[in-house]
Scaffold this motif. Structure first.
Motif, PDB file in Angstrom:
ATOM      1  N   SER A 172       0.837  -1.232  -0.067  1.00  0.00           N
ATOM      2  CA  SER A 172      -0.021   0.074   0.055  1.00  0.00           C
ATOM      3  C   SER A 172       0.957   1.353  -0.167  1.00  0.00           C
ATOM      4  O   SER A 172       2.222   1.145   0.459  1.00  0.00           O
ATOM      5  N   VAL A 173       0.431   2.262  -0.617  1.00  0.00           N
ATOM      6  CA  VAL A 173       0.979   3.563  -0.441  1.00  0.00           C
ATOM      7  C   VAL A 173       1.272   4.037   1.001  1.00  0.00           C
ATOM      8  O   VAL A 173       2.368   4.430   1.321  1.00  0.00           O
ATOM      9  N   GLU A 174       0.607   3.524   1.861  1.00  0.00           N
ATOM     10  CA  GLU A 174       0.730   4.187   3.200  1.00  0.00           C
ATOM     11  C   GLU A 174       1.973   3.317   3.890  1.00  0.00           C
ATOM     12  O   GLU A 174       2.507   3.728   4.606  1.00  0.00           O
ATOM     13  N   ALA A 175       2.543   2.112   3.246  1.00  0.00           N
ATOM     14  CA  ALA A 175       3.379   1.614   3.980  1.00  0.00           C
ATOM     15  C   ALA A 175       4.708   2.209   3.462  1.00  0.00           C
ATOM     16  O   ALA A 175       5.970   1.681   3.842  1.00  0.00           O
ATOM     17  N   GLY A 176       4.685   3.158   2.842  1.00  0.00           N
ATOM     18  CA  GLY A 176       6.000   3.959   2.275  1.00  0.00           C
ATOM     19  C   GLY A 176       6.567   3.414   1.233  1.00  0.00           C
ATOM     20  O   GLY A 176       6.038   2.191   0.473  1.00  0.00           O
ATOM     21  N   PRO A 177       7.662   3.715   0.959  1.00  0.00           N
ATOM     22  CA  PRO A 177       8.299   3.407  -0.455  1.00  0.00           C
ATOM     23  C   PRO A 177       8.823   1.997  -0.098  1.00  0.00           C
ATOM     24  O   PRO A 177       9.489   1.478   0.946  1.00  0.00           O
ATOM     25  N   ALA A 178       8.922   1.305  -1.317  1.00  0.00           N
ATOM     26  CA  ALA A 178       9.439  -0.205  -1.036  1.00  0.00           C
ATOM     27  C   ALA A 178      10.836  -0.206  -0.900  1.00  0.00           C
ATOM     28  O   ALA A 178      11.457   0.823  -1.371  1.00  0.00           O
ATOM     29  N   PRO A 179      11.168  -1.156  -0.178  1.00  0.00           N
ATOM     30  CA  PRO A 179      12.841  -1.033   0.166  1.00  0.00           C
ATOM     31  C   PRO A 179      13.633  -1.023  -1.129  1.00  0.00           C
ATOM     32  O   PRO A 179      13.350  -1.816  -1.962  1.00  0.00           O
ATOM     33  N   PHE A 180      14.562  -0.133  -1.170  1.00  0.00           N
ATOM     34  CA  PHE A 180      15.527  -0.265  -2.384  1.00  0.00           C
ATOM     35  C   PHE A 180      16.542  -1.405  -2.251  1.00  0.00           C
ATOM     36  O   PHE A 180      17.039  -1.684  -1.112  1.00  0.00           O
ATOM     37  N   GLU A 181      16.555  -2.023  -3.332  1.00  0.00           N
ATOM     38  CA  GLU A 181      17.433  -3.399  -3.499  1.00  0.00           C
ATOM     39  C   GLU A 181      18.361  -3.253  -4.634  1.00  0.00           C
ATOM     40  O   GLU A 181      18.007  -3.643  -5.658  1.00  0.00           O
ATOM     41  N   ALA A 182      19.550  -3.157  -4.289  1.00  0.00           N
ATOM     42  CA  ALA A 182      20.839  -3.340  -5.291  1.00  0.00           C
ATOM     43  C   ALA A 182      21.522  -4.473  -5.105  1.00  0.00           C
ATOM     44  O   ALA A 182      22.434  -4.808  -4.457  1.00  0.00           O
ATOM     45  N   PRO A 183      20.963  -5.682  -5.906  1.00  0.00           N
ATOM     46  CA  PRO A 183      21.608  -7.010  -5.761  1.00  0.00           C
ATOM     47  C   PRO A 183      23.285  -6.957  -5.606  1.00  0.00           C
ATOM     48  O   PRO A 183      23.823  -6.113  -6.640  1.00  0.00           O
ATOM     49  N   PRO A 214       1.560   4.500  -8.866  1.00  0.00           N
ATOM     50  CA  PRO A 214       1.012   3.504  -7.899  1.00  0.00           C
ATOM     51  C   PRO A 214       2.309   2.858  -7.190  1.00  0.00           C
ATOM     52  O   PRO A 214       3.422   3.098  -7.841  1.00  0.00           O
ATOM     53  N   PRO A 215       1.947   2.489  -5.965  1.00  0.00           N
ATOM     54  CA  PRO A 215       3.063   1.914  -5.299  1.00  0.00           C
ATOM     55  C   PRO A 215       3.557   0.585  -5.764  1.00  0.00           C
ATOM     56  O   PRO A 215       2.819  -0.125  -6.536  1.00  0.00           O
ATOM     57  N   VAL A 216       4.970   0.517  -5.745  1.00  0.00           N
ATOM     58  CA  VAL A 216       5.764  -0.907  -6.136  1.00  0.00           C
ATOM     59  C   VAL A 216       5.794  -1.679  -4.761  1.00  0.00           C
ATOM     60  O   VAL A 216       6.245  -1.425  -3.860  1.00  0.00           O
ATOM     61  N   ASP A 217       6.197  -2.990  -5.296  1.00  0.00           N
ATOM     62  CA  ASP A 217       6.522  -3.939  -4.261  1.00  0.00           C
ATOM     63  C   ASP A 217       7.896  -4.231  -4.268  1.00  0.00           C
ATOM     64  O   ASP A 217       8.454  -4.511  -3.269  1.00  0.00           O
ATOM     65  N   ARG A 218       8.375  -3.843  -5.503  1.00  0.00           N
ATOM     66  CA  ARG A 218       9.981  -4.091  -5.746  1.00  0.00           C
ATOM     67  C   ARG A 218      10.559  -2.903  -6.113  1.00  0.00           C
ATOM     68  O   ARG A 218      10.033  -2.221  -7.046  1.00  0.00           O
ATOM     69  N   ASP A 219      11.616  -2.595  -5.682  1.00  0.00           N
ATOM     70  CA  ASP A 219      12.457  -1.399  -6.213  1.00  0.00           C
ATOM     71  C   ASP A 219      14.140  -1.928  -6.342  1.00  0.00           C
ATOM     72  O   ASP A 219      14.811  -1.678  -5.430  1.00  0.00           O
ATOM     73  N   PHE A 220      14.303  -2.308  -7.520  1.00  0.00           N
ATOM     74  CA  PHE A 220      15.801  -2.651  -7.557  1.00  0.00           C
ATOM     75  C   PHE A 220      16.525  -1.635  -8.430  1.00  0.00           C
ATOM     76  O   PHE A 220      16.022  -0.713  -9.035  1.00  0.00           O
ATOM     77  N   GLY A 221      17.908  -1.625  -8.203  1.00  0.00           N
ATOM     78  CA  GLY A 221      18.895  -0.598  -8.833  1.00  0.00           C
ATOM     79  C   GLY A 221      19.768  -1.713  -9.321  1.00  0.00           C
ATOM     80  O   GLY A 221      20.629  -2.687  -8.716  1.00  0.00           O
ATOM     81  N   LEU A 222      20.128  -1.366 -10.542  1.00  0.00           N
ATOM     82  CA  LEU A 222      21.090  -2.061 -11.444  1.00  0.00           C
ATOM     83  C   LEU A 222      22.085  -1.230 -12.199  1.00  0.00           C
ATOM     84  O   LEU A 222      21.753  -0.325 -12.715  1.00  0.00           O
TER      85      LEU A 222
END
Lengths: 477, 506
Positions: B96-107, B244-252
């Motif tokens: 949800s939007v209220e849960a804040g930004p999805a955690p950023f994950e750079a593998p 819209p809110p995302v569940d995953r936030d990846f960085g490459l």
């Protein structure tokens, strides 16, 4: 030089089989591409082989038929070849004849003068007679001042000079045998290396065709590979010819014909020479050339002594019985003659002899300096060759080898291109080729330095008397 | 124990029933699933699909499975290109939007820690020479920050004040440029233009307020240091969570280097590049992006190649380009793509709904970027019965060469003209396989993910749990086969060969 023979013995114990096979590298596996079998029907081929520049033909022009003699596969060691040379090289026999010649001169020079028997008729027709003296006289020259002994001594001393020169000649022959032995051995090893380089050139040619098929080289690229291949084939032929030349030179110095075959020896030097000064000191102490010059100096001393007594008059006694037809009685004649050295006291010849003596002193010095000059060049060549050989042995070849192996490993792991391997392979084999030359040069210089820098095993054996010497007088004295 | 580990441990203990031994083996995959939840209708059913667990909306989420004809659980476009939900454009994630930004994950990358000092988030950044293992066994000497290349991620919130103390441990001077930030000029990091270079052993303090949001990065402002890898993420989460809110936030971070074979140091003068990394690793050592079926995913992809642009292609999905590093684009400017060109020093944000289960390639489409140390296929490797071992066995001589070109392939111009990657040893393969993110992928998959490539794994909830939240063994190919069984046509499927190195002759 005392280490020479021990070195030769060591050589005998070493055996490095040097291939002298004349089979060319391409005969085994490298075909000219005409005998391939394509499983794909010809009409489906879109890149016919005929569109490629053909592989060059193996050189078919002049071929040295003598090279086929290696089929005998004889094997020769240095010791065996030296023995053959000792028995067959003509200059060694020449040198022995020079000694005998000087000895004969000594014999001749010391011979006492013969008495002279004369029939004498004096004052014939005096008073209508048959002569005041008709009879036989005998004349004998009595040599004074030990002239004959000195003459004989002088020529005996010259015989000693000839002995030193004969030893020098033996070194010349022995050195030449060793020199040509190592040249032939090196030529044999070069031949092997040339075969390896040809195989790499053949691979380069095949690789060029593979690259062409993949659009990674052009027709000129294939032509360059063809040229490279043909040049390596010519290099191999050149190496074969060099081997034949070296072997034939070797047999020439030996003095008899032997069939082409393997050379059984080790090209790698086993030791290092002492310092230049040590080598030079030993050279001027023991070089046969120096010893001959010193012996010649002794002979020239004797020549001075000999010429110095030449003015001492010999006593010539003459006399004999006869008949006096004037007085009709038997009579005798007697005379004693003595040359009065008033004008000719042999002073010119004495002066010449002294000058010869002085010249010989300079000759010794000249030979010493000439040896130094020759040694300087030989030592430099030796040092450079050994330095190169050592570094090639210790660093350059191993590094080239490791680089080659690392690249092979990388190629195995799909990390480098095959042409890079071919370059590394060429570099490795070329370095080995250079190393063979370096070892050869080390061995040749080592042989010369060990053998008192004497070479020319087919030059006529030297005479103990230099041209223009006092010996121009008819009777040896 | 870190929070991540806590969560993982909790999930391990609490999900045994849900996992249900589904992946114990191929035979087990044929058994009815034990996962519970409302079934989601599937289109184009094949035999056997009925027995598979159906995709479901998590109980704590109020999103829908379908928006205006677009389904989050199956490939679909929607009913109308002008719809807000066309291609999943505004289809929200489960979060949800209220849960804040999805955690950023750079593998494969770390985050730079901070602490509040005098009202600012204070970071300590250390430029230094580092060793980075591009592939197992291939340790390269590059430049980075704080023992890693790319450097650790700086992650802040819009409105923060940051203080970054840069202490130079390089043997040469450097500066750090905060790429894209509208900051006071003396902190811009342009060497000489705005500040004196930071000499070795010296420090410089950068301090500024963050009023931006979006995808940024930092890098040395010395060109050769950039070519050596001196770069890192600088992510700013928006004060107002993106909708819209995302569940995953990846960085490459995509990078290129030129490193000779048998060398570990990059030649930054080269105009060509033969090593390619994503977050400091090269395919197949890049860590796949593993997401759950139906999640909304954001990928921030930044091209930090020295000289080359990257056409980035994601298989199996159509993504929306929602912005670049400058700012998030308004939704009216979003464009759907399968492939987008990301220029040098550009970051592009992709968003999509992971509605197509499977293992999908995500890669630069430049042919030469799909491998490392590209080699020409000539020599023994294409000659019959020839092995390099023959050459290695005796280097005093070499085998003769057969000049006959009797391979029928030679009748075809260009044959063989393929790219061979580096040979993968058993130990390398073991390291590559020894990661949870790749469990259950097809056997020999590492032979297809090379260079500037990674994978997007879209897994049903139960399979995701099995792979990512347990330590249970997972057979090679089993997850993929299960996905085929549920969503594809198992009758046409042929499993990967378990041990098949390409038939290279080396």
């Amino acid at each position: 030089m005392k280490c020479k023979h021990s070195r030769i013995r060591k050589l005998l114990t070493l055996a490095l089989s040097a291939s002298a096979s004349m089979a060319s590298a391409q005969q085994a596996h490298f075909s000219d591409g005409s005998a391939r079998s394509m499983t794909m029907p010809a009409d489906r081929r879109v890149l016919p082989e005929s569109e490629l520049p053909p592989l060059p033909e193996v050189p078919t022009g002049f071929f040295d038929s003598g090279l086929s003699e290696t089929a005998n596969q004889s094997s020769y060691t240095l010791d065996y070849l030296l023995q053959l040379a000792a028995a067959n090289n003509p200059t060694i026999r020449q040198a022995r004849r020079q000694i005998s010649g000087e000895t004969a001169k000594a014999l001749q020079a010391g011979l006492y003068p013969n008495p002279i028997l004369m029939y004498v008729g004096e004052k014939i027709n005096s008073d209508g007679s048959a002569g005041e003296f008709q009879g036989f006289e005998i004349q004998q020259r009595f040599v004074t001042a030990n002239k004959l002994q000195l003459s004989r001594l002088k020529y005996r001393q010259r015989a000693q000079v000839a002995e030193h020169l004969a030893i020098a000649q033996q070194y010349r022959v022995s050195n030449d045998i060793q020199k040509h032995f190592y040249q032939t051995l090196a030529a044999s090893e070069r031949l092997d290396m040339r075969r390896e380089l040809l195989k790499t050139a053949e691979d380069t040619s095949v690789t060029a065709r593979e690259l062409y098929n993949q659009g990674q080289t052009t027709l000129p690229g294939i032509r360059r590979a063809n040229i490279d291949l043909q040049q390596h084939r010519l290099d191999l032929l050149n190496a074969e010819n060099e081997f034949a030349e070296a072997f034939r030179k070797l047999t020439a110095v030996i003095g008899c014909d032997i069939s082409l075959g393997y050379i059984d020896g080790n090209l790698r030097p086993q030791r290092a020479l002492p310092t230049f000064d040590a080598v030079y000191a030993e050279l001027i102490d023991n070089s046969p050339e120096v010893l001959a010059a010193r012996a010649k100096l002794a002979a020239d001393h004797t020549a001075v002594r000999r010429e110095s007594v030449q003015w001492v008059p010999d006593i010539v006694v003459q006399g004999g019985p006869g008949y006096n037809f004037s007085n009709y009685d038997p009579v005798y004649n007697a005379s004693v003659r003595l040359e009065l050295p008033i004008y000719d006291r042999n002073q010119g010849t004495i002066l010449q002899a002294r000058n010869d003596l002085a010249r010989q002193r300079e000759e010794i010095r000249r030979i010493e300096l000439l040896l130094r000059e020759r040694l300087a060049m030989a030592y430099r060549t030796y040092a450079t060759s050994l330095q190169h050989a050592t570094e090639y042995e210790g660093v350059i070849i191993p590094e080239r080898q490791r680089a080659y192996e690392e690249l092979l490993q990388s190629y195995k792991e799909n990390r480098v291109d095959w042409p890079e391997i071919l370059d590394a392979q060429t570099a490795l084999f070329t370095a080995r080729l250079q190393q063979i030359d370096q070892f050869r040069d080390v061995r040749i210089q080592e042989t010369l330095i060990d053998g008192f820098l004497l070479e020319g095993g087919l030059m006529a054996a030297e005479s103990s008397t230099p041209p223009g010497h006092i010996d121009s007088v008819p009777k040896p004295r | 124990m870190t929070p991540d580990e806590d969560r993982r441990q909790f999930l391990k203990l609490g999900s045994l029933v849900a996992a249900g031994g589904l992946l114990a083996g191929k035979s087990a995959a044929q058994q009815p699933p034990s996962a519970a939840g409302p079934p989601v209708p599937m289109a184009g059913s094949h035999a056997g699909h009925e027995s598979a667990p159906q995709p479901q909306i998590p109980a704590d989420s109020d999103v829908k499975a379908e928006y205006d004809g677009f389904s989050r659980f199956k490939p679909s476009r929607g009913n109308d290109p002008d719809s807000e939900f066309y291609l999943g454009k505004r289809v929200p994630g489960f979060r949800s939007v209220e849960a804040g930004p999805a955690p950023f994950e750079a593998p494969d990358l770390t985050k730079l820690p901070w602490k509040m000092v005098n009202g600012a988030k204070e970071f300590h950044l250390v430029p230094m020479a580092v060793e980075r293992e591009f592939l197992p066994g291939y340790k390269m000497n590059v430049y980075g920050y704080n023992d890693t290349m790319p450097g650790p991620t700086i992650e802040v919130n819009q409105g923060d004040r940051v203080r970054i103390i840069v202490t130079n441990e390089l043997p040469e001077s450097t500066t750090v440029h905060w790429h894209g930030f509208e900051l006071p000029v003396q902190y811009d990091g342009s060497e000489t233009l705005t500040q004196n270079p930071i000499e070795p052993g010296k420090s410089f303090v950068y301090e500024f307020d963050i009023h931006e949001e979006g995808t940024f990065f930092y890098h040395a402002h010395v060109p050769m240091q950039e070519a050596f890898g001196s770069v890192g993420w600088f992510i700013v989460h928006p004060r107002k969570v993106f909708d819209p809110p995302v569940d995953r936030d990846f960085g490459l971070i995509f990078q290129n280097f030129f490193i000779e074979p048998n060398q570990t140091i990059a030649d930054s003068w080269r105009m060509d590049w033969n090593w390619h990394t994503i977050n400091g690793r090269s395919g197949p050592y890049t860590t796949p992006l593993v997401v759950k079926h139906g999640e909304r995913v954001r990928v921030r992809l930044m091209n930090f190649a020295p000289m080359q642009h990257h056409p980035i292609h994601l298989h199996g999905h159509t993504f929306w380009v929602t912005g670049h590093e400058g700012a998030r684009a308004p939704k009216t400017a979003w464009i759907p793509r399968n492939n987008v060109l990301v220029g040098i020093a550009q970051a592009t944000d992709f968003e999509f709904v992971a509605n197509n289960p499977g293992d999908w390639m995500f890669h630069c489409h430049m042919v030469h970027h799909m491998m490392n140390h590209m080699t020409r296929q000539v020599g023994p490797r294409i000659r019959k019965n020839v092995s390099v071992d023959q050459y290695l066995a005796n280097t005093a001589t070499r085998p003769p060469v057969d000049a006959s070109r009797d391979d029928p392939g030679f009748a075809t111009p260009g044959y063989p003209q393929e790219m061979k990657s580096m040979n993968m040893s058993d130990s390398m393969m073991e390291t590559i396989w020894n990661r949870r993110e790749v469990q259950g992928m097809r056997a020999m998959w590492p032979m297809s993910i090379m260079g500037l490539m990674t994978a997007l794994r879209v897994l049903p909830e139960d399979l995701y749990h099995k792979v990512m939240e347990t330590d249970e063994p997972v057979d090679k190919g089993s997850v993929f086969e299960e996905i085929v069984r549920r969503f594809g046509n198992p009758d046409d499927y042929e499993p990967g060969k378990m041990k098949m190195m390409p038939g290279m002759k080396m």
